[in-house]
Design a protein around this motif. Structure first.
Motif, PDB file in Angstrom:
ATOM      1  N   MET A  54       6.163   7.284   4.312  1.00 31.41           N
ATOM      2  CA  MET A  54       7.437   6.601   4.064  1.00 31.41           C
ATOM      3  C   MET A  54       7.370   5.703   2.832  1.00 31.41           C
ATOM      4  SD  MET A  54       9.534   7.345   6.668  1.00 31.41           S
ATOM      5  CE  MET A  54      10.703   6.029   6.920  1.00 31.41           C
ATOM      6  N   TYR A  55       8.522   5.548   2.202  1.00 31.34           N
ATOM      7  CA  TYR A  55       8.720   4.561   1.136  1.00 31.34           C
ATOM      8  C   TYR A  55       9.763   3.555   1.619  1.00 31.34           C
ATOM      9  CZ  TYR A  55       6.915   7.945  -2.351  1.00 31.34           C
ATOM     10  OH  TYR A  55       6.161   8.824  -3.082  1.00 31.34           O
ATOM     11  N   PHE A  56       9.574   2.289   1.265  1.00 27.12           N
ATOM     12  CA  PHE A  56      10.647   1.311   1.373  1.00 27.12           C
ATOM     13  C   PHE A  56      11.075   1.053  -0.054  1.00 27.12           C
ATOM     14  CE2 PHE A  56      12.333  -3.074   1.699  1.00 27.12           C
ATOM     15  CZ  PHE A  56      13.391  -2.787   2.538  1.00 27.12           C
ATOM     16  N   VAL A  57      12.306   1.426  -0.395  1.00 25.08           N
ATOM     17  CA  VAL A  57      12.758   1.379  -1.785  1.00 25.08           C
ATOM     18  C   VAL A  57      13.976   0.489  -1.928  1.00 25.08           C
ATOM     19  CG1 VAL A  57      11.868   3.686  -2.304  1.00 25.08           C
ATOM     20  CG2 VAL A  57      14.232   3.440  -1.545  1.00 25.08           C
ATOM     21  N   CYS A  58      14.190   0.036  -3.159  1.00 25.29           N
ATOM     22  CA  CYS A  58      15.422  -0.679  -3.468  1.00 25.29           C
ATOM     23  C   CYS A  58      16.009  -0.096  -4.745  1.00 25.29           C
ATOM     24  CB  CYS A  58      15.212  -2.177  -3.561  1.00 25.29           C
ATOM     25  SG  CYS A  58      14.536  -2.780  -5.088  1.00 25.29           S
ATOM     26  N   SER A  59      17.320  -0.105  -4.801  1.00 28.53           N
ATOM     27  CA  SER A  59      18.009   0.396  -5.983  1.00 28.53           C
ATOM     28  C   SER A  59      17.711  -0.518  -7.176  1.00 28.53           C
ATOM     29  CB  SER A  59      19.510   0.465  -5.721  1.00 28.53           C
ATOM     30  OG  SER A  59      20.030  -0.811  -5.408  1.00 28.53           O
ATOM     31  N   LEU A  60      17.898   0.013  -8.372  1.00 28.53           N
ATOM     32  CA  LEU A  60      17.605  -0.773  -9.580  1.00 28.53           C
ATOM     33  C   LEU A  60      18.447  -2.040  -9.653  1.00 28.53           C
ATOM     34  CD1 LEU A  60      17.188   1.962 -12.338  1.00 28.53           C
ATOM     35  CD2 LEU A  60      15.418   0.725 -11.095  1.00 28.53           C
ATOM     36  N   ASN A  61      19.655  -1.991  -9.139  1.00 29.85           N
ATOM     37  CA  ASN A  61      20.511  -3.179  -9.179  1.00 29.85           C
ATOM     38  C   ASN A  61      20.275  -4.126  -8.002  1.00 29.85           C
ATOM     39  OD1 ASN A  61      21.702  -1.818  -7.067  1.00 29.85           O
ATOM     40  ND2 ASN A  61      23.708  -1.631  -8.022  1.00 29.85           N
ATOM     41  N   LYS A  62      19.291  -3.786  -7.152  1.00 29.74           N
ATOM     42  CA  LYS A  62      18.889  -4.615  -5.998  1.00 29.74           C
ATOM     43  C   LYS A  62      19.999  -4.780  -4.956  1.00 29.74           C
ATOM     44  CE  LYS A  62      14.918  -6.159  -7.989  1.00 29.74           C
ATOM     45  NZ  LYS A  62      14.380  -5.000  -8.624  1.00 29.74           N
ATOM     46  N   GLN A  63      20.939  -3.831  -4.900  1.00 30.29           N
ATOM     47  CA  GLN A  63      22.038  -3.904  -3.949  1.00 30.29           C
ATOM     48  C   GLN A  63      21.824  -3.044  -2.708  1.00 30.29           C
ATOM     49  OE1 GLN A  63      24.823  -5.999  -4.377  1.00 30.29           O
ATOM     50  NE2 GLN A  63      23.420  -6.747  -5.933  1.00 30.29           N
ATOM     51  N   TYR A  64      20.875  -2.104  -2.769  1.00 29.19           N
ATOM     52  CA  TYR A  64      20.680  -1.196  -1.642  1.00 29.19           C
ATOM     53  C   TYR A  64      19.198  -1.009  -1.372  1.00 29.19           C
ATOM     54  CZ  TYR A  64      21.339   2.794   1.446  1.00 29.19           C
ATOM     55  OH  TYR A  64      21.333   3.627   2.525  1.00 29.19           O
ATOM     56  N   TYR A  65      18.788  -1.201  -0.121  1.00 29.28           N
ATOM     57  CA  TYR A  65      17.400  -1.050   0.323  1.00 29.28           C
ATOM     58  C   TYR A  65      17.366  -0.043   1.460  1.00 29.28           C
ATOM     59  CZ  TYR A  65      16.399  -5.411  -2.179  1.00 29.28           C
ATOM     60  OH  TYR A  65      16.260  -6.370  -3.143  1.00 29.28           O
ATOM     61  N   MET A  66      16.300   0.757   1.531  1.00 29.88           N
ATOM     62  CA  MET A  66      16.187   1.715   2.633  1.00 29.88           C
ATOM     63  C   MET A  66      14.745   2.170   2.821  1.00 29.88           C
ATOM     64  SD  MET A  66      17.725   5.218   1.013  1.00 29.88           S
ATOM     65  CE  MET A  66      17.453   5.585  -0.723  1.00 29.88           C
ATOM     66  N   TRP A  67      14.432   2.556   4.055  1.00 23.93           N
ATOM     67  CA  TRP A  67      13.203   3.279   4.348  1.00 23.93           C
ATOM     68  C   TRP A  67      13.524   4.745   4.150  1.00 23.93           C
ATOM     69  CZ3 TRP A  67       8.393   1.723   4.782  1.00 23.93           C
ATOM     70  CH2 TRP A  67       8.134   0.398   5.134  1.00 23.93           C
ATOM     71  N   LEU A  68      12.663   5.461   3.459  1.00 21.54           N
ATOM     72  CA  LEU A  68      12.915   6.860   3.145  1.00 21.54           C
ATOM     73  C   LEU A  68      11.633   7.664   3.329  1.00 21.54           C
ATOM     74  CD1 LEU A  68      14.896   8.937   1.869  1.00 21.54           C
ATOM     75  CD2 LEU A  68      13.994   8.239  -0.346  1.00 21.54           C
ATOM     76  N   PRO A  69      11.685   8.743   4.126  1.00 18.50           N
ATOM     77  CA  PRO A  69      10.508   9.609   4.229  1.00 18.50           C
ATOM     78  C   PRO A  69      10.158  10.186   2.850  1.00 18.50           C
ATOM     79  CG  PRO A  69      12.105  10.146   5.934  1.00 18.50           C
ATOM     80  CD  PRO A  69      12.781   9.206   4.986  1.00 18.50           C
ATOM     81  N   LYS A  70       8.889  10.312   2.550  1.00 18.50           N
ATOM     82  CA  LYS A  70       8.462  10.827   1.248  1.00 18.50           C
ATOM     83  C   LYS A  70       8.980  12.238   0.982  1.00 18.50           C
ATOM     84  CE  LYS A  70       4.363   7.985   0.675  1.00 18.50           C
ATOM     85  NZ  LYS A  70       2.912   7.941   0.495  1.00 18.50           N
ATOM     86  N   LYS A  71       9.257  12.981   2.039  1.00 17.68           N
ATOM     87  CA  LYS A  71       9.788  14.334   1.893  1.00 17.68           C
ATOM     88  C   LYS A  71      11.316  14.345   1.894  1.00 17.68           C
ATOM     89  CE  LYS A  71       5.806  16.628   3.860  1.00 17.68           C
ATOM     90  NZ  LYS A  71       5.297  17.573   4.838  1.00 17.68           N
ATOM     91  N   GLY A  72      11.934  13.159   1.977  1.00 15.49           N
ATOM     92  CA  GLY A  72      13.380  13.081   2.042  1.00 15.49           C
ATOM     93  C   GLY A  72      13.884  13.234   3.468  1.00 15.49           C
ATOM     94  N   ASN A  73      15.204  13.212   3.627  1.00 15.21           N
ATOM     95  CA  ASN A  73      15.817  13.379   4.941  1.00 15.21           C
ATOM     96  C   ASN A  73      17.179  14.043   4.775  1.00 15.21           C
ATOM     97  OD1 ASN A  73      17.548  11.293   4.140  1.00 15.21           O
ATOM     98  ND2 ASN A  73      16.463   9.742   5.309  1.00 15.21           N
ATOM     99  N   GLU A  74      18.005  13.994   5.811  1.00  9.26           N
ATOM    100  CA  GLU A  74      19.296  14.658   5.740  1.00  9.26           C
ATOM    101  C   GLU A  74      20.274  13.969   4.791  1.00  9.26           C
ATOM    102  OE1 GLU A  74      19.630  11.778   9.235  1.00  9.26           O
ATOM    103  OE2 GLU A  74      18.094  13.051   8.372  1.00  9.26           O
TER     104      GLU A  74
END
Length: 80
Positions: A54-74
């Motif tokens: 998993m990755y915990f990522v944030c958008s470049l503008n710091k407005q959106y954060y999410m946990w994301l599987p490294k292989k992606g999801n639906e």
């Protein structure tokens, strides 16, 4: 007399670590909406934390954060 490496004299706060980024592509309507309204159409996200699958990522503008599987999801595809 012993040698002292310069790096051992620097405080940890002055040491820089390289930031990691991943690119994402929205798949679902929900993800497309967030991509447009919260991520300003930027595909790149900064990796804030990384676990085995998993990755915990944030958008470049710091407005959106999410946990994301490294292989992606639906909702999101991870683009190399």
């Amino acid at each position: 007399m012993h040698s002292v490496h310069l790096s051992s004299r620097l405080p940890l706060s002055s040491m820089k670590t390289k930031k990691k980024f991943v690119n994402v592509e929205p798949i679902s309507e929900k993800a497309r909406f967030r991509f447009i309204t919260e991520m300003n159409y930027f595909h790149a996200c900064e990796v804030k934390e990384e676990k085995d699958d998993m990755y915990f990522v944030c958008s470049l503008n710091k407005q959106y954060y999410m946990w994301l599987p490294k292989k992606g999801n639906e909702h999101w595809k991870v683009v190399k």
